[in-house]
Design a protein around this motif. Sequence first.
Motif, PDB file in Angstrom:
ATOM      1  N   ARG A   1       0.843  -1.194   0.000  1.00  0.00           N
ATOM      2  CA  ARG A   1       0.000   0.000   0.000  1.00  0.00           C
ATOM      3  C   ARG A   1       0.874   1.237   0.000  1.00  0.00           C
ATOM      4  O   ARG A   1       1.798   1.355   0.773  1.00  0.00           O
ATOM      5  CB  ARG A   1      -0.915   0.014   1.214  1.00  0.00           C
ATOM      6  CG  ARG A   1      -1.828   1.218   1.211  1.00  0.00           C
ATOM      7  CD  ARG A   1      -3.136   1.012   1.898  1.00  0.00           C
ATOM      8  NE  ARG A   1      -3.879  -0.165   1.561  1.00  0.00           N
ATOM      9  CZ  ARG A   1      -4.689  -0.282   0.503  1.00  0.00           C
ATOM     10  NH1 ARG A   1      -4.800   0.700  -0.342  1.00  0.00           N
ATOM     11  NH2 ARG A   1      -5.353  -1.377   0.300  1.00  0.00           N
TER      12      ARG A   1
ATOM     13  N   LEU B   1       1.102   5.450   0.264  1.00  0.00           N
ATOM     14  CA  LEU B   1       0.401   6.588   0.843  1.00  0.00           C
ATOM     15  C   LEU B   1       0.635   7.806  -0.035  1.00  0.00           C
ATOM     16  O   LEU B   1       1.684   7.947  -0.661  1.00  0.00           O
ATOM     17  CB  LEU B   1       0.896   6.865   2.255  1.00  0.00           C
ATOM     18  CG  LEU B   1       0.615   5.780   3.294  1.00  0.00           C
ATOM     19  CD1 LEU B   1       1.247   6.150   4.621  1.00  0.00           C
ATOM     20  CD2 LEU B   1      -0.875   5.557   3.455  1.00  0.00           C
TER      21      LEU B   1
ATOM     22  N   ARG C   1      -3.290   9.986   2.814  1.00  0.00           N
ATOM     23  CA  ARG C   1      -4.399   9.184   2.304  1.00  0.00           C
ATOM     24  C   ARG C   1      -3.840   7.906   1.701  1.00  0.00           C
ATOM     25  O   ARG C   1      -2.694   7.870   1.292  1.00  0.00           O
ATOM     26  CB  ARG C   1      -5.148   9.946   1.214  1.00  0.00           C
ATOM     27  CG  ARG C   1      -5.869  11.161   1.724  1.00  0.00           C
ATOM     28  CD  ARG C   1      -6.712  11.766   0.665  1.00  0.00           C
ATOM     29  NE  ARG C   1      -7.622  10.741   0.143  1.00  0.00           N
ATOM     30  CZ  ARG C   1      -8.429  10.924  -0.869  1.00  0.00           C
ATOM     31  NH1 ARG C   1      -8.438  12.078  -1.504  1.00  0.00           N
ATOM     32  NH2 ARG C   1      -9.225   9.977  -1.293  1.00  0.00           N
ATOM     33  N   ASN C   2      -4.691   6.901   1.663  1.00  0.00           N
ATOM     34  CA  ASN C   2      -4.286   5.674   0.979  1.00  0.00           C
ATOM     35  C   ASN C   2      -4.153   5.961  -0.503  1.00  0.00           C
ATOM     36  O   ASN C   2      -5.023   6.570  -1.103  1.00  0.00           O
ATOM     37  CB  ASN C   2      -5.307   4.560   1.191  1.00  0.00           C
ATOM     38  CG  ASN C   2      -5.228   3.969   2.567  1.00  0.00           C
ATOM     39  OD1 ASN C   2      -4.179   4.001   3.195  1.00  0.00           O
ATOM     40  ND2 ASN C   2      -6.327   3.439   3.048  1.00  0.00           N
TER      41      ASN C   2
END
Length: 141
Positions: free
Chosen positions: A83, A85, A94-95
């Motif tokens: 993931r 950022l 935020r992702n």
Amino acid sequence: MMLWQCAKPATKRFFPLPNEIFSLGLSSGALAVYSCLLFCEDCKTYQCWPSYRSIGEAVRMSVNTVRKYVTELENQELIVTIRRLSLTRDGRKRNGTLRYTILPIQNAVDLHNQHQIRRLEETVERMRVREKLEVIEEYPS
């Protein structure tokens, strides 16, 4: 010996899938998502970072369906996801999109073969137990 090599020819508008991919028992959806990831892959880093939405548009699937097939590919050890950022303009985290790393196909083949061997061993063990139970029922003490 190199285990994995990007197969995209620099001058052609196509890319091949490894033959082994068809022996892994993947669903058709997982094959479509894997193909899309290979298409997006950077041949030097073996990575790409399309969004679920971009993949879904390319293979005509919803975001949730793409997510399901990405999980299937991770479980088969064909890809690893990380993931990422991102920062908004006001400085909030935020992702972001996932970073996909395409793993050598041999990892998935080895894992698949291990699962097949384990299933075979379990089947043989069940057969042995069944035979013993039949002998006990045939010749009770």
